[in-house]
Design a protein around this motif. Structure first.
Motif, PDB file in Angstrom:
ATOM      1  N   MET A 121      43.198  41.581  26.602  1.00 19.18           N
ATOM      2  CA  MET A 121      42.882  40.277  27.142  1.00 19.18           C
ATOM      3  C   MET A 121      43.100  40.242  28.663  1.00 19.18           C
ATOM      4  N   LEU A 122      44.085  40.975  29.156  1.00 17.96           N
ATOM      5  CA  LEU A 122      44.334  40.977  30.592  1.00 17.96           C
ATOM      6  C   LEU A 122      43.219  41.664  31.369  1.00 17.96           C
ATOM      7  N   ASP A 123      42.514  42.575  30.714  1.00 20.55           N
ATOM      8  CA  ASP A 123      41.381  43.215  31.383  1.00 20.55           C
ATOM      9  C   ASP A 123      40.287  42.203  31.702  1.00 20.55           C
ATOM     10  N   GLU A 124      40.191  41.141  30.907  1.00 19.70           N
ATOM     11  CA  GLU A 124      39.201  40.085  31.166  1.00 19.70           C
ATOM     12  C   GLU A 124      39.490  39.364  32.483  1.00 19.70           C
ATOM     13  N   VAL A 125      40.765  39.211  32.822  1.00 15.49           N
ATOM     14  CA  VAL A 125      41.144  38.511  34.053  1.00 15.49           C
ATOM     15  C   VAL A 125      40.636  39.261  35.274  1.00 15.49           C
ATOM     16  N   VAL A 126      40.689  40.574  35.218  1.00 16.09           N
ATOM     17  CA  VAL A 126      40.296  41.361  36.392  1.00 16.09           C
ATOM     18  C   VAL A 126      38.823  41.755  36.387  1.00 16.09           C
ATOM     19  N   LYS A 127      38.053  41.229  35.429  1.00 18.79           N
ATOM     20  CA  LYS A 127      36.604  41.479  35.418  1.00 18.79           C
ATOM     21  C   LYS A 127      35.891  40.438  36.268  1.00 18.79           C
ATOM     22  N   MET A 128      36.324  40.332  37.494  1.00 17.20           N
ATOM     23  CA  MET A 128      35.664  39.455  38.455  1.00 17.20           C
ATOM     24  C   MET A 128      35.738  40.144  39.804  1.00 17.20           C
ATOM     25  N   PRO A 129      34.796  39.845  40.672  1.00 12.03           N
ATOM     26  CA  PRO A 129      34.785  40.534  41.967  1.00 12.03           C
ATOM     27  C   PRO A 129      36.104  40.370  42.705  1.00 12.03           C
ATOM     28  N   GLU A 130      36.601  41.473  43.222  1.00  8.13           N
ATOM     29  CA  GLU A 130      37.776  41.535  44.085  1.00  8.13           C
ATOM     30  C   GLU A 130      39.116  41.415  43.367  1.00  8.13           C
ATOM     31  N   ALA A 131      39.139  41.257  42.050  1.00  8.20           N
ATOM     32  CA  ALA A 131      40.406  41.252  41.311  1.00  8.20           C
ATOM     33  C   ALA A 131      40.819  42.709  41.076  1.00  8.20           C
ATOM     34  N   ARG A 132      42.114  42.974  41.122  1.00  2.00           N
ATOM     35  CA  ARG A 132      42.598  44.353  40.995  1.00  2.00           C
ATOM     36  C   ARG A 132      43.376  44.589  39.705  1.00  2.00           C
ATOM     37  N   HIS A 133      44.519  43.916  39.568  1.00  2.00           N
ATOM     38  CA  HIS A 133      45.416  44.176  38.446  1.00  2.00           C
ATOM     39  C   HIS A 133      45.929  42.875  37.863  1.00  2.00           C
TER      40      HIS A 133
END
Length: 132
Positions: A1-13
């Protein structure tokens, strides 16, 4: 689920941590050792953030609840928000991120985490046909 948070431009971890600094989960882009180190540091950060609430308290209000801490660096940001009782969600980004979109995505993730991680208390039920 946390991988969904960083599936946006410029998000890292992204990491999920407990109030005492224990790592609960992390996104794929960060290794476990680094995620554990950041969880410990961010736990201290949320504690310091909460302790400064009086600085923001209006005289007519008795308490100001902490909602989010944002740290700005030369090349990025760290967002830290509450993710339920004793849990926090942190996301790191580049300096070019849409900050509103990150905050929104984090809140949506916290909502999903709450639904998936919270288990209702078990209710004892007697044998079929017996009084409950």
């Amino acid at each position: 689920m946390l991988d969904e948070v960083v599936k946006m431009p410029e998000a890292r971890h992204a990491i999920l941590l407990s109030a005492d600094g224990m790592l609960r989960a992390h996104s794929r882009g960060i290794d476990r050792d680094e995620a554990e180190r950041q969880a410990a540091a961010l736990s201290g950060l949320q504690s310091i953030s909460r302790s400064t609430s009086d600085f923001c308290t209006h005289p007519q209000h008795h308490e100001t609840a902490w909602r989010q801490t944002l740290i700005e660096f030369a090349h990025g940001y760290v967002f830290l928000i509450a993710a339920g009782p004793g849990a926090y969600l942190a996301v790191s980004t580049s300096e070019n991120v849409d900050m509103e979109a990150v905050s929104y995505r984090m809140q949506k993730t916290v909502d999903r985490l709450g639904k998936e991680l919270v288990t209702p208390p078990r209710q004892w039920q007697g044998a079929p046909g017996s009084p409950a």
